[in-house]
Design a protein around this motif. Structure first.
Motif, PDB file in Angstrom:
ATOM      1  N   UNK A 171       0.858  -1.373   0.005  1.00  0.00           N
ATOM      2  CA  UNK A 171       0.090  -0.093   0.044  1.00  0.00           C
ATOM      3  C   UNK A 171       0.716   1.260  -0.053  1.00  0.00           C
ATOM      4  N   UNK A 172       1.914   1.192   0.614  1.00  0.00           N
ATOM      5  CA  UNK A 172       2.907   2.451   0.607  1.00  0.00           C
ATOM      6  C   UNK A 172       3.298   2.678  -0.694  1.00  0.00           C
ATOM      7  N   UNK A 173       3.372   1.786  -1.777  1.00  0.00           N
ATOM      8  CA  UNK A 173       3.732   2.261  -3.071  1.00  0.00           C
ATOM      9  C   UNK A 173       2.710   2.583  -3.863  1.00  0.00           C
ATOM     10  N   UNK A 174       1.295   2.141  -3.584  1.00  0.00           N
ATOM     11  CA  UNK A 174       0.249   2.380  -4.261  1.00  0.00           C
ATOM     12  C   UNK A 174      -0.439   3.684  -4.073  1.00  0.00           C
ATOM     13  N   UNK A 175      -0.089   4.143  -2.622  1.00  0.00           N
ATOM     14  CA  UNK A 175      -0.297   5.286  -2.155  1.00  0.00           C
ATOM     15  C   UNK A 175      -0.115   6.693  -3.181  1.00  0.00           C
ATOM     16  N   UNK A 176       1.239   6.569  -3.602  1.00  0.00           N
ATOM     17  CA  UNK A 176       1.485   7.757  -4.272  1.00  0.00           C
ATOM     18  C   UNK A 176       1.309   7.507  -5.730  1.00  0.00           C
ATOM     19  N   UNK A 177       1.573   6.003  -6.196  1.00  0.00           N
ATOM     20  CA  UNK A 177       1.480   5.705  -7.667  1.00  0.00           C
ATOM     21  C   UNK A 177       2.747   4.829  -8.203  1.00  0.00           C
ATOM     22  N   UNK A 178       2.459   4.107  -9.361  1.00  0.00           N
ATOM     23  CA  UNK A 178       3.494   3.257  -9.748  1.00  0.00           C
ATOM     24  C   UNK A 178       3.321   2.917 -11.147  1.00  0.00           C
ATOM     25  N   UNK A 179       4.345   2.869 -11.845  1.00  0.00           N
ATOM     26  CA  UNK A 179       4.197   2.709 -13.104  1.00  0.00           C
ATOM     27  C   UNK A 179       5.155   1.616 -13.670  1.00  0.00           C
ATOM     28  N   UNK A 180       5.077   0.800 -14.779  1.00  0.00           N
ATOM     29  CA  UNK A 180       5.867  -0.356 -15.117  1.00  0.00           C
ATOM     30  C   UNK A 180       6.813   0.291 -16.348  1.00  0.00           C
ATOM     31  N   UNK A 181       8.031  -0.080 -16.282  1.00  0.00           N
ATOM     32  CA  UNK A 181       9.306  -0.111 -17.189  1.00  0.00           C
ATOM     33  C   UNK A 181       9.632  -1.452 -17.705  1.00  0.00           C
ATOM     34  N   UNK A 182       9.620  -1.594 -18.987  1.00  0.00           N
ATOM     35  CA  UNK A 182       9.941  -3.001 -19.727  1.00  0.00           C
ATOM     36  C   UNK A 182      11.253  -2.529 -20.185  1.00  0.00           C
ATOM     37  N   UNK A 219      11.955 -13.390 -25.604  1.00  0.00           N
ATOM     38  CA  UNK A 219      12.119 -14.983 -24.617  1.00  0.00           C
ATOM     39  C   UNK A 219      11.919 -14.178 -23.261  1.00  0.00           C
ATOM     40  N   UNK A 220      12.374 -12.895 -22.797  1.00  0.00           N
ATOM     41  CA  UNK A 220      12.157 -12.619 -21.642  1.00  0.00           C
ATOM     42  C   UNK A 220      12.389 -11.018 -21.384  1.00  0.00           C
ATOM     43  N   UNK A 221      11.955 -10.379 -20.506  1.00  0.00           N
ATOM     44  CA  UNK A 221      11.841  -8.934 -20.264  1.00  0.00           C
ATOM     45  C   UNK A 221      12.135  -8.618 -18.905  1.00  0.00           C
ATOM     46  N   UNK A 222      12.836  -7.813 -18.819  1.00  0.00           N
ATOM     47  CA  UNK A 222      12.972  -7.048 -17.513  1.00  0.00           C
ATOM     48  C   UNK A 222      12.015  -6.095 -16.953  1.00  0.00           C
ATOM     49  N   UNK A 223      11.067  -6.431 -15.947  1.00  0.00           N
ATOM     50  CA  UNK A 223       9.964  -5.603 -15.574  1.00  0.00           C
ATOM     51  C   UNK A 223      10.357  -4.988 -14.405  1.00  0.00           C
ATOM     52  N   UNK A 224      10.255  -3.737 -14.420  1.00  0.00           N
ATOM     53  CA  UNK A 224      10.576  -2.714 -13.253  1.00  0.00           C
ATOM     54  C   UNK A 224       9.463  -1.950 -12.733  1.00  0.00           C
ATOM     55  N   UNK A 225       8.938  -2.004 -11.530  1.00  0.00           N
ATOM     56  CA  UNK A 225       7.807  -1.758 -11.041  1.00  0.00           C
ATOM     57  C   UNK A 225       8.568  -0.415 -10.330  1.00  0.00           C
TER      58      UNK A 225
END
Length: 164
Positions: free
Chosen positions: A93-104, A139-145
């Motif tokens: 919840x601490x992350x969601x409170x301000x927001x988050x995006x995905x980086x691929x 075949x793979x991807x680095x996902x960053x939250x």
């Protein structure tokens, strides 16, 4: 008779001193511990992987250069998904409170989300344009939250997503 009473008091006092010392030592040890970072989790089917932050300064702003470097780090955790699997992402919840995006692979992929949980079709993570204008499957991807607060970046959680 008096000697028996005084010996008991001495033992009691010694036990009390030992207990007080143990409590004090425990409090000192706890105060030396660093607060854990919030966690991010990915789930596909019945398999999940959870990770602590690759970069995080307890809610303080991180520079854009540091975020760029952090989103390019090799993830220490990975999750394998099959074609057509639903991928579920969850954040504290601490992350969601301000927001988050995905980086691929180091590039921002979506607009900010302010919920603790979001689902995506796994196929969307692996399709990309090839140089000739067609589609190819990675075949793979680095996902960053990446935790965001307006224009400020506050943390990065990395997980490698592998295509089965």
């Amino acid at each position: 008779m008096t000697s028996m009473l005084s010996g008991g008091r001495g033992r009691r006092a010694a036990r009390t001193a030992v207990a007080a010392g143990a409590v004090t030592l425990g409090l000192v040890a706890l105060s030396a511990c660093e607060k854990p970072t919030p966690r991010a989790t990915m789930v596909a089917g019945s398999t999940s992987v959870s990770t602590e932050a690759a970069c995080y300064d307890h809610g303080k702003k991180l520079s854009e250069k540091r975020i760029a470097d952090c989103t390019k780090q090799k993830p220490t955790r990975s999750l394998t998904v099959g074609e057509g699997d639903m991928l579920r992402l969850g954040v504290d919840p601490e992350i969601a409170e301000t927001g988050w995006v995905l980086f691929l692979n180091g590039q921002q992929a979506i607009e900010p989300i302010t919920k603790t949980y979001r689902s995506f079709p796994s196929d969307a993570f692996f399709s990309r344009q090839d140089p000739m204008g067609g589609q190819e499957q990675a075949s793979s991807v680095n996902v960053s939250i990446v935790q965001v607060d307006g224009d400020n970046y506050k943390g990065v959680w990395n997980i490698e997503l592998k295509n089965n």
